[in-house]
Design a protein around this motif. Structure first.
Motif, PDB file in Angstrom:
ATOM      1  N   LEU A 105       0.867  -1.178   0.000  1.00 10.13           N
ATOM      2  CA  LEU A 105       0.000   0.000   0.000  1.00 10.13           C
ATOM      3  C   LEU A 105       0.902   1.226   0.000  1.00 10.13           C
ATOM      4  O   LEU A 105       1.991   1.205   0.566  1.00 10.13           O
ATOM      5  N   HIS A 106       0.440   2.295  -0.613  1.00  9.24           N
ATOM      6  CA  HIS A 106       1.219   3.529  -0.640  1.00  9.24           C
ATOM      7  C   HIS A 106       0.406   4.630   0.006  1.00  9.24           C
ATOM      8  O   HIS A 106      -0.658   4.988  -0.478  1.00  9.24           O
ATOM      9  N   ASP A 107       0.908   5.166   1.098  1.00 12.03           N
ATOM     10  CA  ASP A 107       0.223   6.254   1.783  1.00 12.03           C
ATOM     11  C   ASP A 107       0.878   7.552   1.357  1.00 12.03           C
ATOM     12  O   ASP A 107       2.066   7.761   1.593  1.00 12.03           O
ATOM     13  N   LEU A 108       0.109   8.417   0.708  1.00 10.65           N
ATOM     14  CA  LEU A 108       0.667   9.670   0.220  1.00 10.65           C
ATOM     15  C   LEU A 108       0.783  10.728   1.301  1.00 10.65           C
ATOM     16  O   LEU A 108       1.624  11.594   1.233  1.00 10.65           O
ATOM     17  N   SER A 109      -0.101  10.682   2.283  1.00 18.24           N
ATOM     18  CA  SER A 109      -0.076  11.714   3.308  1.00 18.24           C
ATOM     19  C   SER A 109      -0.732  11.213   4.581  1.00 18.24           C
ATOM     20  O   SER A 109      -1.828  10.669   4.548  1.00 18.24           O
ATOM     21  N   THR A 110      -0.068  11.420   5.702  1.00 10.74           N
ATOM     22  CA  THR A 110      -0.665  11.049   6.982  1.00 10.74           C
ATOM     23  C   THR A 110      -0.749  12.258   7.914  1.00 10.74           C
ATOM     24  O   THR A 110      -1.109  12.130   9.064  1.00 10.74           O
ATOM     25  N   GLU A 111      -0.420  13.421   7.392  1.00 13.47           N
ATOM     26  CA  GLU A 111      -0.411  14.626   8.214  1.00 13.47           C
ATOM     27  C   GLU A 111      -1.638  15.496   8.003  1.00 13.47           C
ATOM     28  O   GLU A 111      -1.667  16.626   8.445  1.00 13.47           O
ATOM     29  N   VAL A 112      -2.636  14.981   7.315  1.00 17.50           N
ATOM     30  CA  VAL A 112      -3.845  15.753   7.054  1.00 17.50           C
ATOM     31  C   VAL A 112      -5.036  15.045   7.687  1.00 17.50           C
ATOM     32  O   VAL A 112      -4.968  13.874   8.047  1.00 17.50           O
ATOM     33  N   GLU A 113      -6.129  15.771   7.811  1.00 17.15           N
ATOM     34  CA  GLU A 113      -7.308  15.226   8.470  1.00 17.15           C
ATOM     35  C   GLU A 113      -7.897  14.030   7.728  1.00 17.15           C
ATOM     36  O   GLU A 113      -8.304  13.051   8.331  1.00 17.15           O
ATOM     37  N   ASN A 114      -7.971  14.095   6.413  1.00 17.76           N
ATOM     38  CA  ASN A 114      -8.520  13.003   5.607  1.00 17.76           C
ATOM     39  C   ASN A 114      -7.472  12.540   4.602  1.00 17.76           C
ATOM     40  O   ASN A 114      -7.518  12.916   3.438  1.00 17.76           O
ATOM     41  N   PRO A 115      -6.501  11.723   5.046  1.00 18.41           N
ATOM     42  CA  PRO A 115      -5.436  11.322   4.130  1.00 18.41           C
ATOM     43  C   PRO A 115      -5.979  10.478   2.984  1.00 18.41           C
ATOM     44  O   PRO A 115      -7.002   9.812   3.111  1.00 18.41           O
ATOM     45  N   ARG A 116      -5.293  10.545   1.875  1.00 14.49           N
ATOM     46  CA  ARG A 116      -5.642   9.737   0.700  1.00 14.49           C
ATOM     47  C   ARG A 116      -4.728   8.526   0.670  1.00 14.49           C
ATOM     48  O   ARG A 116      -3.507   8.658   0.664  1.00 14.49           O
ATOM     49  N   LEU A 117      -5.313   7.352   0.673  1.00 17.10           N
ATOM     50  CA  LEU A 117      -4.557   6.114   0.617  1.00 17.10           C
ATOM     51  C   LEU A 117      -4.645   5.566  -0.795  1.00 17.10           C
ATOM     52  O   LEU A 117      -5.742   5.390  -1.328  1.00 17.10           O
ATOM     53  N   VAL A 118      -3.499   5.317  -1.406  1.00 15.05           N
ATOM     54  CA  VAL A 118      -3.461   4.813  -2.769  1.00 15.05           C
ATOM     55  C   VAL A 118      -3.203   3.310  -2.712  1.00 15.05           C
ATOM     56  O   VAL A 118      -2.229   2.859  -2.127  1.00 15.05           O
ATOM     57  N   VAL A 119      -4.103   2.545  -3.302  1.00 17.58           N
ATOM     58  CA  VAL A 119      -3.961   1.099  -3.382  1.00 17.58           C
ATOM     59  C   VAL A 119      -3.596   0.759  -4.823  1.00 17.58           C
ATOM     60  O   VAL A 119      -4.406   0.942  -5.728  1.00 17.58           O
ATOM     61  N   PRO A 120      -2.349   0.287  -5.053  1.00 13.08           N
ATOM     62  CA  PRO A 120      -1.951  -0.049  -6.418  1.00 13.08           C
ATOM     63  C   PRO A 120      -2.887  -1.083  -7.040  1.00 13.08           C
ATOM     64  O   PRO A 120      -3.493  -1.892  -6.329  1.00 13.08           O
ATOM     65  N   GLY A 121      -3.012  -1.056  -8.365  1.00 10.57           N
ATOM     66  CA  GLY A 121      -3.938  -1.937  -9.079  1.00 10.57           C
ATOM     67  C   GLY A 121      -3.796  -3.405  -8.727  1.00 10.57           C
ATOM     68  O   GLY A 121      -4.783  -4.103  -8.503  1.00 10.57           O
ATOM     69  N   GLU A 122      -2.571  -3.923  -8.668  1.00 11.94           N
ATOM     70  CA  GLU A 122      -2.354  -5.336  -8.340  1.00 11.94           C
ATOM     71  C   GLU A 122      -2.807  -5.626  -6.915  1.00 11.94           C
ATOM     72  O   GLU A 122      -3.365  -6.678  -6.630  1.00 11.94           O
ATOM     73  N   THR A 123      -2.577  -4.687  -5.997  1.00 11.09           N
ATOM     74  CA  THR A 123      -2.996  -4.864  -4.608  1.00 11.09           C
ATOM     75  C   THR A 123      -4.513  -4.821  -4.511  1.00 11.09           C
ATOM     76  O   THR A 123      -5.125  -5.604  -3.778  1.00 11.09           O
ATOM     77  N   HIS A 124      -5.133  -3.919  -5.252  1.00 10.59           N
ATOM     78  CA  HIS A 124      -6.598  -3.818  -5.281  1.00 10.59           C
ATOM     79  C   HIS A 124      -7.199  -5.153  -5.703  1.00 10.59           C
ATOM     80  O   HIS A 124      -8.123  -5.666  -5.077  1.00 10.59           O
ATOM     81  N   LYS A 125      -6.637  -5.752  -6.775  1.00 12.10           N
ATOM     82  CA  LYS A 125      -7.122  -7.045  -7.258  1.00 12.10           C
ATOM     83  C   LYS A 125      -6.967  -8.119  -6.187  1.00 12.10           C
ATOM     84  O   LYS A 125      -7.850  -8.953  -6.002  1.00 12.10           O
ATOM     85  N   LEU A 126      -5.825  -8.121  -5.492  1.00  8.30           N
ATOM     86  CA  LEU A 126      -5.586  -9.107  -4.437  1.00  8.30           C
ATOM     87  C   LEU A 126      -6.602  -8.958  -3.306  1.00  8.30           C
ATOM     88  O   LEU A 126      -7.186  -9.931  -2.849  1.00  8.30           O
ATOM     89  N   LEU A 127      -6.832  -7.732  -2.871  1.00 13.81           N
ATOM     90  CA  LEU A 127      -7.777  -7.509  -1.778  1.00 13.81           C
ATOM     91  C   LEU A 127      -9.185  -7.948  -2.158  1.00 13.81           C
ATOM     92  O   LEU A 127      -9.893  -8.566  -1.350  1.00 13.81           O
ATOM     93  N   VAL A 128      -9.606  -7.672  -3.383  1.00 13.55           N
ATOM     94  CA  VAL A 128     -10.924  -8.109  -3.855  1.00 13.55           C
ATOM     95  C   VAL A 128     -10.972  -9.634  -3.897  1.00 13.55           C
ATOM     96  O   VAL A 128     -11.957 -10.249  -3.477  1.00 13.55           O
ATOM     97  N   LEU A 129      -9.897 -10.269  -4.374  1.00 16.39           N
ATOM     98  CA  LEU A 129      -9.810 -11.726  -4.407  1.00 16.39           C
ATOM     99  C   LEU A 129      -9.968 -12.312  -3.005  1.00 16.39           C
ATOM    100  O   LEU A 129     -10.562 -13.367  -2.823  1.00 16.39           O
ATOM    101  N   MET A 130      -9.474 -11.596  -1.994  1.00 18.87           N
ATOM    102  CA  MET A 130      -9.550 -12.067  -0.616  1.00 18.87           C
ATOM    103  C   MET A 130     -10.881 -11.725   0.054  1.00 18.87           C
ATOM    104  O   MET A 130     -11.084 -12.046   1.217  1.00 18.87           O
ATOM    105  N   GLY A 131     -11.789 -11.057  -0.680  1.00 21.07           N
ATOM    106  CA  GLY A 131     -13.113 -10.793  -0.128  1.00 21.07           C
ATOM    107  C   GLY A 131     -13.393  -9.345   0.238  1.00 21.07           C
ATOM    108  O   GLY A 131     -14.467  -9.021   0.725  1.00 21.07           O
TER     109      GLY A 131
END
Length: 92
Positions: free
Chosen positions: A56-82
């Motif tokens: 997982l790639h976290d672009l920012s953790t110093e803001v109130e609503n950080p944006r978390l970027v889930v790479p495409g391959e990781t997104h597919k894996l997480l969906v595969l896992m439910g």
């Protein structure tokens, strides 16, 4: 997925173990590009357990609503896992 967080399935690890020489498959799908590593625990009288270190790639953790970027391959894996992605997340 069970109450203890375990997901039954088929995990296959093959190759040389050298960088770029190992293949990891979950239920027949290659998932190695979505992983930073795998820890396998095998003990007598216990079900073997694999802990997947997902990329997982976290672009920012110093803001109130950080944006978390889930790479495409990781997104597919997480969906595969439910995992169900949030509505409107815009991921592939």
């Amino acid at each position: 997925m069970s109450k203890d967080g375990r997901r039954p399935g088929s995990l296959r690890i093959s190759g040389s173990g050298l960088p770029g020489g190992t293949e990891v498959q979950l239920d027949g799908q290659n998932i190695e590009r979505a992983l930073a590593g795998v820890t396998l625990r095998v003990a007598l009288d216990e079900v073997p357990t694999a802990v997947l270190d997902v990329v997982l790639h976290d672009l920012s953790t110093e803001v109130e609503n950080p944006r978390l970027v889930v790479p495409g391959e990781t997104h597919k894996l997480l969906v595969l896992m439910g995992w169900t992605p949030p509505e409107g997340d815009g991921a592939s």
